[in-house]
Design a protein around this motif. Sequence first.
Motif, PDB file in Angstrom:
ATOM      1  N   LEU A 191      69.543 -18.945   1.042  1.00  0.00           N
ATOM      2  CA  LEU A 191      68.752 -17.517   1.009  1.00  0.00           C
ATOM      3  C   LEU A 191      67.408 -17.849   0.573  1.00  0.00           C
ATOM      4  CD1 LEU A 191      69.699 -14.541   1.853  1.00  0.00           C
ATOM      5  CD2 LEU A 191      69.893 -14.090  -0.458  1.00  0.00           C
ATOM      6  N   CYS A 192      67.115 -18.452  -0.243  1.00  0.00           N
ATOM      7  CA  CYS A 192      65.823 -18.503  -0.604  1.00  0.00           C
ATOM      8  C   CYS A 192      64.860 -19.289   0.518  1.00  0.00           C
ATOM      9  CB  CYS A 192      65.732 -19.404  -1.982  1.00  0.00           C
ATOM     10  SG  CYS A 192      66.078 -18.382  -3.340  1.00  0.00           S
ATOM     11  N   VAL A 193      65.749 -20.245   1.268  1.00  0.00           N
ATOM     12  CA  VAL A 193      64.819 -20.952   2.221  1.00  0.00           C
ATOM     13  C   VAL A 193      65.178 -20.114   3.647  1.00  0.00           C
ATOM     14  CG1 VAL A 193      65.085 -22.915   3.759  1.00  0.00           C
ATOM     15  CG2 VAL A 193      65.130 -23.359   1.337  1.00  0.00           C
ATOM     16  N   GLY A 194      66.123 -19.636   4.065  1.00  0.00           N
ATOM     17  CA  GLY A 194      66.319 -18.894   5.215  1.00  0.00           C
ATOM     18  C   GLY A 194      65.688 -17.622   5.519  1.00  0.00           C
ATOM     19  N   PHE A 195      65.637 -16.824   4.360  1.00  0.00           N
ATOM     20  CA  PHE A 195      64.921 -15.379   4.558  1.00  0.00           C
ATOM     21  C   PHE A 195      63.371 -15.532   4.885  1.00  0.00           C
ATOM     22  CE2 PHE A 195      62.328 -11.909   3.243  1.00  0.00           C
ATOM     23  CZ  PHE A 195      63.124 -10.930   3.858  1.00  0.00           C
ATOM     24  N   GLY A 224      66.690  -6.582  10.116  1.00  0.00           N
ATOM     25  CA  GLY A 224      67.370  -7.885  10.815  1.00  0.00           C
ATOM     26  C   GLY A 224      66.970  -9.094   9.924  1.00  0.00           C
ATOM     27  N   SER A 225      66.014  -9.165   9.529  1.00  0.00           N
ATOM     28  CA  SER A 225      65.812 -10.518   8.459  1.00  0.00           C
ATOM     29  C   SER A 225      66.894 -10.538   7.471  1.00  0.00           C
ATOM     30  CB  SER A 225      64.518 -10.567   8.090  1.00  0.00           C
ATOM     31  OG  SER A 225      63.602 -10.623   9.072  1.00  0.00           O
ATOM     32  N   ALA A 226      67.225  -9.473   6.788  1.00  0.00           N
ATOM     33  CA  ALA A 226      68.261  -9.654   5.657  1.00  0.00           C
ATOM     34  C   ALA A 226      69.488  -9.833   5.971  1.00  0.00           C
ATOM     35  CB  ALA A 226      68.231  -8.134   4.931  1.00  0.00           C
ATOM     36  N   VAL A 227      69.950  -9.335   7.272  1.00  0.00           N
ATOM     37  CA  VAL A 227      71.195  -9.403   7.842  1.00  0.00           C
ATOM     38  C   VAL A 227      71.534 -11.070   8.301  1.00  0.00           C
ATOM     39  CG1 VAL A 227      72.900  -8.856   9.584  1.00  0.00           C
ATOM     40  CG2 VAL A 227      71.614  -7.207   8.247  1.00  0.00           C
ATOM     41  N   ILE A 228      70.446 -11.321   9.282  1.00  0.00           N
ATOM     42  CA  ILE A 228      70.604 -12.766   9.555  1.00  0.00           C
ATOM     43  C   ILE A 228      70.509 -13.866   8.344  1.00  0.00           C
ATOM     44  CG2 ILE A 228      69.251 -14.364  11.167  1.00  0.00           C
ATOM     45  CD1 ILE A 228      68.486 -12.176  12.817  1.00  0.00           C
ATOM     46  N   SER A 229      69.553 -13.692   7.460  1.00  0.00           N
ATOM     47  CA  SER A 229      69.555 -14.471   6.370  1.00  0.00           C
ATOM     48  C   SER A 229      70.726 -14.769   5.625  1.00  0.00           C
ATOM     49  CB  SER A 229      68.338 -14.131   5.397  1.00  0.00           C
ATOM     50  OG  SER A 229      67.031 -14.059   6.092  1.00  0.00           O
ATOM     51  N   LEU A 230      71.386 -13.470   5.034  1.00  0.00           N
ATOM     52  CA  LEU A 230      72.626 -13.275   4.780  1.00  0.00           C
ATOM     53  C   LEU A 230      73.808 -13.957   5.327  1.00  0.00           C
ATOM     54  CD1 LEU A 230      72.504  -9.634   2.884  1.00  0.00           C
ATOM     55  CD2 LEU A 230      72.731 -11.920   1.697  1.00  0.00           C
ATOM     56  N   VAL A 231      73.847 -13.732   6.697  1.00  0.00           N
ATOM     57  CA  VAL A 231      74.904 -14.600   7.342  1.00  0.00           C
ATOM     58  C   VAL A 231      74.828 -15.968   7.383  1.00  0.00           C
ATOM     59  CG1 VAL A 231      75.789 -14.850   9.744  1.00  0.00           C
ATOM     60  CG2 VAL A 231      75.428 -12.673   9.121  1.00  0.00           C
ATOM     61  N   LEU A 232      73.197 -16.554   7.385  1.00  0.00           N
ATOM     62  CA  LEU A 232      73.133 -17.956   7.467  1.00  0.00           C
ATOM     63  C   LEU A 232      73.290 -18.691   6.121  1.00  0.00           C
ATOM     64  CD1 LEU A 232      69.668 -18.163   9.461  1.00  0.00           C
ATOM     65  CD2 LEU A 232      72.212 -18.936  10.165  1.00  0.00           C
ATOM     66  N   ALA A 233      73.247 -17.718   5.136  1.00  0.00           N
ATOM     67  CA  ALA A 233      73.652 -18.245   3.650  1.00  0.00           C
ATOM     68  C   ALA A 233      74.906 -18.551   3.411  1.00  0.00           C
ATOM     69  CB  ALA A 233      72.861 -17.180   2.759  1.00  0.00           C
ATOM     70  N   PHE A 234      76.020 -17.730   3.813  1.00  0.00           N
ATOM     71  CA  PHE A 234      77.336 -17.930   3.751  1.00  0.00           C
ATOM     72  C   PHE A 234      77.984 -18.771   4.826  1.00  0.00           C
ATOM     73  CE2 PHE A 234      76.129 -14.491   1.058  1.00  0.00           C
ATOM     74  CZ  PHE A 234      76.846 -14.903  -0.419  1.00  0.00           C
ATOM     75  N   VAL A 235      77.196 -19.192   5.922  1.00  0.00           N
ATOM     76  CA  VAL A 235      77.927 -19.903   6.984  1.00  0.00           C
ATOM     77  C   VAL A 235      77.896 -21.422   6.724  1.00  0.00           C
ATOM     78  CG1 VAL A 235      77.740 -20.425   9.484  1.00  0.00           C
ATOM     79  CG2 VAL A 235      77.789 -18.288   8.654  1.00  0.00           C
ATOM     80  N   THR A 236      78.917 -22.142   6.665  1.00  0.00           N
ATOM     81  CA  THR A 236      78.741 -23.463   6.574  1.00  0.00           C
ATOM     82  C   THR A 236      78.769 -24.257   7.799  1.00  0.00           C
ATOM     83  OG1 THR A 236      80.000 -23.099   4.548  1.00  0.00           O
ATOM     84  CG2 THR A 236      79.649 -25.616   5.295  1.00  0.00           C
ATOM     85  N   PHE A 237      77.938 -25.152   7.894  1.00  0.00           N
ATOM     86  CA  PHE A 237      77.899 -26.098   9.225  1.00  0.00           C
ATOM     87  C   PHE A 237      78.489 -27.481   9.220  1.00  0.00           C
ATOM     88  CE2 PHE A 237      74.273 -23.095  10.161  1.00  0.00           C
ATOM     89  CZ  PHE A 237      74.874 -22.426  11.236  1.00  0.00           C
TER      90      PHE A 237
END
Length: 182
Positions: free
Chosen positions: A128-132, A169-182
Amino acid sequence: LTSRLVIGKMMAPSRRRVLSLFTPATSGGSFARTLTTLRFKKFAQRDGNDVKVSNVRTLATRPTSPDVKIYKFPVAALSSITNRITGVLLSIGCAGVGAAAITIDCNVPVIIDSIKTSAPVLVPAMKLCVGFPLVYHYLGGVRHLVWDYTLKGLDISSMEQSSYALFGGSAVISLVLAFVTF
């Protein structure tokens, strides 16, 4: 007209006395008043002070304008400030990781994998610190490109709506990216 101007520890002469120094004895009318006011300002500047005598008492008690503590920033201004801050943070982060990789000869992917295995609870927070900042700055750039090429959305209400959409939109996308594992 008898107020005094404090300059350091000195007291300037009263305004009536200063004006009588510069007002011709035979003159009268509005031109003379304008002339004496201008000359009085020059006299005050010569003493290192550019303050009108009539405003000295109120100047000492009023805060510096604009006082940021009482000013409510518009959402568009907060959006612009956030875009600049995220850009600076991304630049510092990329430069820091790059400098560490070059000078310390550290293997960045190995360090990331070791953090993932030793403290898996911190991984979403670090993402989240990098993604947001990354998502916010990217979407802010897209918004500016739309503004530049279409010249639409530049009125106050549209800017306010797009700023709220950008934050949300940035908060939602960042939270999704923070909890998704690739």
